[in-house]
Design a protein around this motif. Sequence first.
Motif, PDB file in Angstrom:
ATOM      1  N   PHE A   1      55.256   7.454  32.728  1.00  0.00           N
ATOM      2  CA  PHE A   1      55.139   8.906  32.618  1.00  0.00           C
ATOM      3  C   PHE A   1      55.440   9.349  31.193  1.00  0.00           C
ATOM      4  O   PHE A   1      56.399   8.885  30.572  1.00  0.00           O
ATOM      5  N   GLU A   2      54.622  10.252  30.658  1.00  0.00           N
ATOM      6  CA  GLU A   2      54.839  10.820  29.320  1.00  0.00           C
ATOM      7  C   GLU A   2      54.918  12.339  29.444  1.00  0.00           C
ATOM      8  O   GLU A   2      53.939  12.991  29.809  1.00  0.00           O
ATOM      9  N   TYR A   3      56.083  12.866  29.132  1.00  0.00           N
ATOM     10  CA  TYR A   3      56.283  14.318  29.210  1.00  0.00           C
ATOM     11  C   TYR A   3      55.737  14.999  27.970  1.00  0.00           C
ATOM     12  O   TYR A   3      55.972  14.556  26.846  1.00  0.00           O
ATOM     13  N   ARG A   4      54.996  16.080  28.165  1.00  0.00           N
ATOM     14  CA  ARG A   4      54.461  16.885  27.057  1.00  0.00           C
ATOM     15  C   ARG A   4      55.100  18.264  27.108  1.00  0.00           C
ATOM     16  O   ARG A   4      54.884  19.014  28.056  1.00  0.00           O
ATOM     17  N   ASP A   5      55.893  18.581  26.103  1.00  0.00           N
ATOM     18  CA  ASP A   5      56.546  19.891  26.040  1.00  0.00           C
ATOM     19  C   ASP A   5      55.535  20.919  25.543  1.00  0.00           C
ATOM     20  O   ASP A   5      55.117  20.894  24.390  1.00  0.00           O
ATOM     21  N   LEU A   6      55.147  21.836  26.427  1.00  0.00           N
ATOM     22  CA  LEU A   6      54.173  22.869  26.074  1.00  0.00           C
ATOM     23  C   LEU A   6      54.838  24.169  25.641  1.00  0.00           C
ATOM     24  O   LEU A   6      54.155  25.183  25.467  1.00  0.00           O
ATOM     25  N   GLY A   7      56.173  24.119  25.457  1.00  0.00           N
ATOM     26  CA  GLY A   7      56.885  25.319  25.051  1.00  0.00           C
ATOM     27  C   GLY A   7      57.574  25.967  26.232  1.00  0.00           C
ATOM     28  O   GLY A   7      57.514  25.493  27.367  1.00  0.00           O
ATOM     29  N   SER A   8      58.242  27.081  25.979  1.00  0.00           N
ATOM     30  CA  SER A   8      58.987  27.786  27.016  1.00  0.00           C
ATOM     31  C   SER A   8      58.810  29.286  26.833  1.00  0.00           C
ATOM     32  O   SER A   8      58.699  29.784  25.711  1.00  0.00           O
TER      33      SER A   8
ATOM     34  N   VAL B   1      59.516  36.571  25.695  1.00  0.00           N
ATOM     35  CA  VAL B   1      59.579  35.873  24.419  1.00  0.00           C
ATOM     36  C   VAL B   1      59.477  34.381  24.699  1.00  0.00           C
ATOM     37  O   VAL B   1      59.732  33.918  25.815  1.00  0.00           O
ATOM     38  N   GLY B   2      59.095  33.615  23.687  1.00  0.00           N
ATOM     39  CA  GLY B   2      59.029  32.173  23.866  1.00  0.00           C
ATOM     40  C   GLY B   2      58.290  31.501  22.745  1.00  0.00           C
ATOM     41  O   GLY B   2      57.964  32.107  21.717  1.00  0.00           O
ATOM     42  N   ASN B   3      58.030  30.207  22.955  1.00  0.00           N
ATOM     43  CA  ASN B   3      57.288  29.438  21.967  1.00  0.00           C
ATOM     44  C   ASN B   3      56.284  28.557  22.686  1.00  0.00           C
ATOM     45  O   ASN B   3      56.549  28.038  23.769  1.00  0.00           O
TER      46      ASN B   3
END
Length: 446
Positions: free
Chosen positions: A369-376, A386-388
Amino acid sequence: MHRFVVIGGGAGGLELATRLGDAFGARRRNPQATVTLIDRNPTHIWKPLLHEVAAGSMDPYTHQLEYAAQAYWHGFEFQQGELTGIDRAAHTVTIAAVDDDTGREMLPSRSIRYDTLIIAIGSTTHFFNVPGADAHAFALDTVAEAERFRRRLIAACTRAESNDDALRAQGALPTHKRHRVQIAIVGGGATGVELSAELRNTAQVLSAYGLHGLDPRDDIGIVLIESGPRLLPALPERVSTETARLLEARAIDVRLGERVTEVAEHAVRTASGRDIPVDLTVWAAGIKAPRVLSTLDGLTVNGLGQLNVRPTLQTELDDDIFALGDCAACVWPTTGRNVPPRAQAAHQQAEFLFRAMRDRLSGRPLRAFEYRDLGSLVSLGHVTAVGNLMGGLIGGTMFIDGLFARIMYMSLYRMHIAALHGIPRMLLDTLAHWLRRRTVPRVKLH
């Protein structure tokens, strides 16, 4: 046929059971597997929305999903009950009996056989052994707890105005030196921040509909207490700074660097010696895995009680047991830390495990498994957020706020609905809720 058993009907577990049922389950012309979903509750609601339930800005009964109906539509079986044990040698799980609202047994304790077991039972509130926290603070883990807080908030506002009316009749109304209703939220993460913003809006709506005569800004105080140096510590500093500014503009008292040492019925005490008078306290300072995981047959857990899993999401000691979501301690190689407990992580892991189960049935080796951080994204009321945004979504990192961020935030829930029902039904659901909002108050008034 192969027996898939998924324990936990949260965002990840329900999405996985739905996809497995569609691909291999009973409604297929040639079913390849049986799929069983187990959850202690009969209905599902997207947990990131519980702060809106607590503030009254979302009616849970119009957004909840019946597990039995989802099972019928998508070819899997639903069993209600709480996980109590696993027999790895016999390949069975035991779930507790279920009582009705009078305390009479409705379903007996049962054992269910599996060939592949996926555990996705989420997380519970971590009180960090703070005296009084579990007794006097609300933990927004369930719809029932969020609804109980909402009712207590309305009662507190009504009671405060009633007391003022009585004093006024006696000609003895004092000059108030503090808010007549004070709400303390412990924890400056996403839940605490989002709840504080929603509560300010709720106070204004309740006043507008005449449920109380208090000034929604000056008479109802909201204090957000965070032990660290800034809000939203898991997000970039710019997001934290902008969030604090927007909250303070809404008359929310943000207190940083204050560690709570005790929660009493009407006070919150901090390590600096401050006593903060309160009418209601919400604990949103951390999460941990359910205690049952540390009692399971030979499975290992980390310090937060999460199941230790390999890159394939298989548990360390058993190839036939997988875990996903908040209850799984999955290493994120890019950072050296564990994958964060976010809805996007559970969604990605559910997608990964669906492909892994397809490979498992075909006898192919499992991938990592490879996690991809798409922001929050963090909601600050019904018109802003608000977020990124990060990674593959935009090819970099971008700070966003305002209405555009709010639209992006709302789309996360719609993506969850699409994963459960498909895009056509998601669009119909969106339209139905939009029409309903035109005919009911924005906040539940009872």
